[in-house]
Design a protein around this motif. Structure first.
Motif, mmCIF file in Angstrom:
data_model
loop_
_atom_site.group_PDB
_atom_site.id
_atom_site.type_symbol
_atom_site.label_atom_id
_atom_site.label_comp_id
_atom_site.label_asym_id
_atom_site.label_seq_id
_atom_site.Cartn_x
_atom_site.Cartn_y
_atom_site.Cartn_z
ATOM 1 N N LEU B 63 2.436 -6.421 -1.125
ATOM 2 C CA LEU B 63 1.656 -5.479 -0.330
ATOM 3 C C LEU B 63 2.546 -4.369 0.216
ATOM 4 N N ARG B 64 3.709 -4.785 0.722
ATOM 5 C CA ARG B 64 4.611 -3.783 1.280
ATOM 6 C C ARG B 64 5.113 -2.828 0.200
ATOM 7 N N SER B 65 5.510 -3.349 -0.946
ATOM 8 C CA SER B 65 6.021 -2.422 -1.971
ATOM 9 C C SER B 65 4.929 -1.488 -2.476
ATOM 10 N N LEU B 66 3.699 -1.991 -2.544
ATOM 11 C CA LEU B 66 2.592 -1.122 -2.960
ATOM 12 C C LEU B 66 2.429 0.042 -1.984
ATOM 13 N N LEU B 67 2.384 -0.290 -0.695
ATOM 14 C CA LEU B 67 2.142 0.746 0.313
ATOM 15 C C LEU B 67 3.313 1.697 0.471
ATOM 16 N N MET B 68 4.501 1.227 0.119
ATOM 17 C CA MET B 68 5.677 2.072 0.257
ATOM 18 C C MET B 68 5.845 3.040 -0.912
ATOM 19 N N ARG B 70 5.540 6.110 -3.135
ATOM 20 C CA ARG B 70 5.300 7.503 -2.748
ATOM 21 C C ARG B 70 3.907 7.950 -3.187
ATOM 22 N N GLU B 71 3.590 7.635 -4.407
ATOM 23 C CA GLU B 71 2.312 8.085 -4.953
ATOM 24 C C GLU B 71 1.296 6.953 -4.954
ATOM 25 N N PHE B 72 1.301 6.176 -3.891
ATOM 26 C CA PHE B 72 0.424 5.014 -3.879
ATOM 27 C C PHE B 72 -1.053 5.387 -3.989
ATOM 28 N N SER B 73 -1.749 4.693 -4.885
ATOM 29 C CA SER B 73 -3.185 4.941 -5.017
ATOM 30 C C SER B 73 -3.937 3.695 -5.473
ATOM 31 N N ASP B 74 -3.194 2.648 -5.791
ATOM 32 C CA ASP B 74 -3.845 1.485 -6.383
ATOM 33 C C ASP B 74 -4.413 0.534 -5.330
ATOM 34 N N TYR B 75 -5.444 1.000 -4.664
ATOM 35 C CA TYR B 75 -6.086 0.186 -3.633
ATOM 36 C C TYR B 75 -6.709 -1.070 -4.224
ATOM 37 N N PHE B 104 -7.650 -5.502 7.008
ATOM 38 C CA PHE B 104 -6.756 -4.796 6.083
ATOM 39 C C PHE B 104 -7.551 -4.406 4.831
ATOM 40 N N ARG B 105 -8.292 -5.367 4.326
ATOM 41 C CA ARG B 105 -9.076 -5.109 3.125
ATOM 42 C C ARG B 105 -10.108 -4.010 3.363
ATOM 43 N N ALA B 106 -10.713 -4.014 4.543
ATOM 44 C CA ALA B 106 -11.702 -2.982 4.860
ATOM 45 C C ALA B 106 -11.052 -1.598 4.831
ATOM 46 N N ALA B 107 -9.848 -1.516 5.387
ATOM 47 C CA ALA B 107 -9.127 -0.240 5.379
ATOM 48 C C ALA B 107 -8.825 0.179 3.941
ATOM 49 N N SER B 108 -8.462 -0.785 3.130
ATOM 50 C CA SER B 108 -8.153 -0.492 1.734
ATOM 51 C C SER B 108 -9.384 0.003 0.987
ATOM 52 N N GLU B 109 -10.527 -0.623 1.295
ATOM 53 C CA GLU B 109 -11.764 -0.218 0.619
ATOM 54 C C GLU B 109 -12.145 1.211 0.972
ATOM 55 N N CYS B 116 -4.109 0.934 6.464
ATOM 56 C CA CYS B 116 -3.494 -0.168 5.724
ATOM 57 C C CYS B 116 -2.096 -0.463 6.237
ATOM 58 N N LEU B 117 -1.352 0.607 6.492
ATOM 59 C CA LEU B 117 0.018 0.417 6.978
ATOM 60 C C LEU B 117 0.009 -0.299 8.312
ATOM 61 N N ARG B 118 -0.903 0.121 9.170
ATOM 62 C CA ARG B 118 -1.022 -0.519 10.486
ATOM 63 C C ARG B 118 -1.378 -1.985 10.322
ATOM 64 N N ALA B 119 -2.335 -2.229 9.432
ATOM 65 C CA ALA B 119 -2.774 -3.610 9.207
ATOM 66 C C ALA B 119 -1.641 -4.452 8.647
ATOM 67 N N LEU B 120 -0.855 -3.872 7.768
ATOM 68 C CA LEU B 120 0.255 -4.610 7.178
ATOM 69 C C LEU B 120 1.258 -5.027 8.249
#
Lengths: 224, 154
Positions: B63-68, B70-75, B104-109, B116-120
């Motif tokens: 989860l952390r590497s996904l959110l970190m 730069r071009e994250f988009s894969d929700y 967290f999931r709701a934020a992602s949706e 998401c970052l806050r939730a993480l």
């Protein structure tokens, strides 16, 4: 006429064998233990493909399953083949295992999902986390397969006792609802709505009713 | 003398458990797991929980590497991880962790990266707390078993 939904059949001669399917190792451990403690033999696999292989239902021929399977319990959300797809494969016309009861587990209580599974022939739908009381109910499905012939008697019972109306569904679904109906009547007499409703097609069933019958674990209190 | 220490430790264990229930850290599913533990499977709870820790740490790392990125988009991918996390957390009765995952999931949706970052962060914090407390619980249990002498019905 039986007033209790489940006729107890002595199956001590042979332990029931359950095939559990879940991609989560944590959940596999838990369901395995729940089943073992309930005197079931368990085979736990991590995917639908493996489940089909075990049953001898996959495309590759040659493998003949040695142990009979009395029930399949599967998670809904799995990578690759979902529990729903597995259910469909098992319930296919050509499948030699279509009589085996299949129970779906899911951490989501999404009504359309539940409906879809039941329509496809699932015996029941359990909202995770799975508890001992859920497994106790499952044992009922495995034993009562032998008393399918008595369904008619119990249909009459339910009509006599309460407000069940309309479409009673067919076969296995009906059996489960009757069991639930008996339970509901004995433990929660204050329920005014029909506890036993055909989930698949009845146009007059309203959502609160759906929750009372086999899906009693929908935990309405928790849904936002 | 042998049983005395064990009784005190048993009280400690129950006090900790009661506290964790009161705080909403654990729910009745944890009790269900304890009910599944007996002489035929004396370490069931710690075995399952250790598997849970192992899997959770992998999920948190993912989860952390996904959110970190730069071009994250894969929700969607994140939601898959979160679904797994929700499933396993609820299976062991980790109530607060489960709730945070759901938020967290709701934020992602909603494709809400900040949310998401806050939730993480909350999730990592909560998970850490849970892990510490459960380790504490198992430690007390181990000490108690030692103090009481391991005695299982034959």
């Amino acid at each position: 006429m039986e007033t209790n939904g489940v006729v107890s059949i002595d199956v001590d001669a042979e332990e029931v064998h359950v095939l559990a399917v879940d991609d989560s190792l944590v959940d596999r451990k838990v369901i395995e233990r729940l089943l073992k403690i309930s005197a079931c033999k368990v085979t736990a696999v991590d995917s639908g493909i493996r489940a089909l292989q075990f049953l001898g239902l996959d495309e590759s021929d040659g493998f003949v399953p040695g142990l009979k399977v009395d029930l399949v319990i599967t998670d809904y959300c799995m990578p690759g083949m979902t529990g729903y797809e597995l259910l469909k494969k098992i319930k296919q016309e050509s499948s030699s295992f279509r009589e085996i009861p299949v129970v779906i587990m899911s951490s989501e209580n999404i009504l359309p999902r539940i409906d879809r599974c039941l329509e496809e022939g699932a015996e029941d739908f359990i909202v995770k986390p799975v508890k001992l009381s859920d497994v106790k109910r499952l044992k009922g499905y495995m034993t009562t397969r032998d008393v399918r012939g008595e369904t008619e008697n119990r249909e009459i019972n339910v009509n006599f006792n309460g407000n069940v109306e309309g479409n009673n569904g067919v076969g296995i679904n009906n059996k489960r609802k009757l069991e639930e109906a008996s339970d509901e009547f004995s433990s929660e007499p204050s329920i005014s709505s029909s506890p036993s409703v055909s989930l698949s097609s009845s146009p007059m069933s309203s959502s609160p009713d759906v929750l009372d019958s086999p899906i009693r674990r929908l935990k309405m209190a928790d849904t936002e | 003398m042998l049983g005395f220490g064990a009784d005190l430790l048993w009280a400690d264990m129950n006090r900790l458990l009661a506290f964790l229930f009161h705080q909403g850290v654990l729910d009745e599913q944890f009790l269900q797991l304890q009910q599944l533990q007996d002489h035929t499977s004396p370490n069931f709870v710690s075995e399952v929980v250790n598997i849970y820790f192992h899997e959770s740490e992998k999920l948190l790392t993912n989860l952390r590497s996904l959110l970190m990125e730069r071009e994250f988009s894969d929700y969607k991918k994140m939601e898959i991880h979160l679904n797994q996390f929700i499933g396993s957390s609820s299976s062991i009765g980790a109530k607060r962790v489960t709730s945070i995952c759901i938020a967290f999931r709701a934020a992602s949706e909603q494709d809400n990266r900040t949310g998401c970052l806050r939730a993480l962060e909350m999730l990592e914090h909560e998970y850490c707390y849970l892990k510490n407390k459960l380790h504490e619980l198992f430690q007390i249990e181990q000490q108690r078993a030692l103090a009481a002498g391991v005695r299982y019905p034959v």
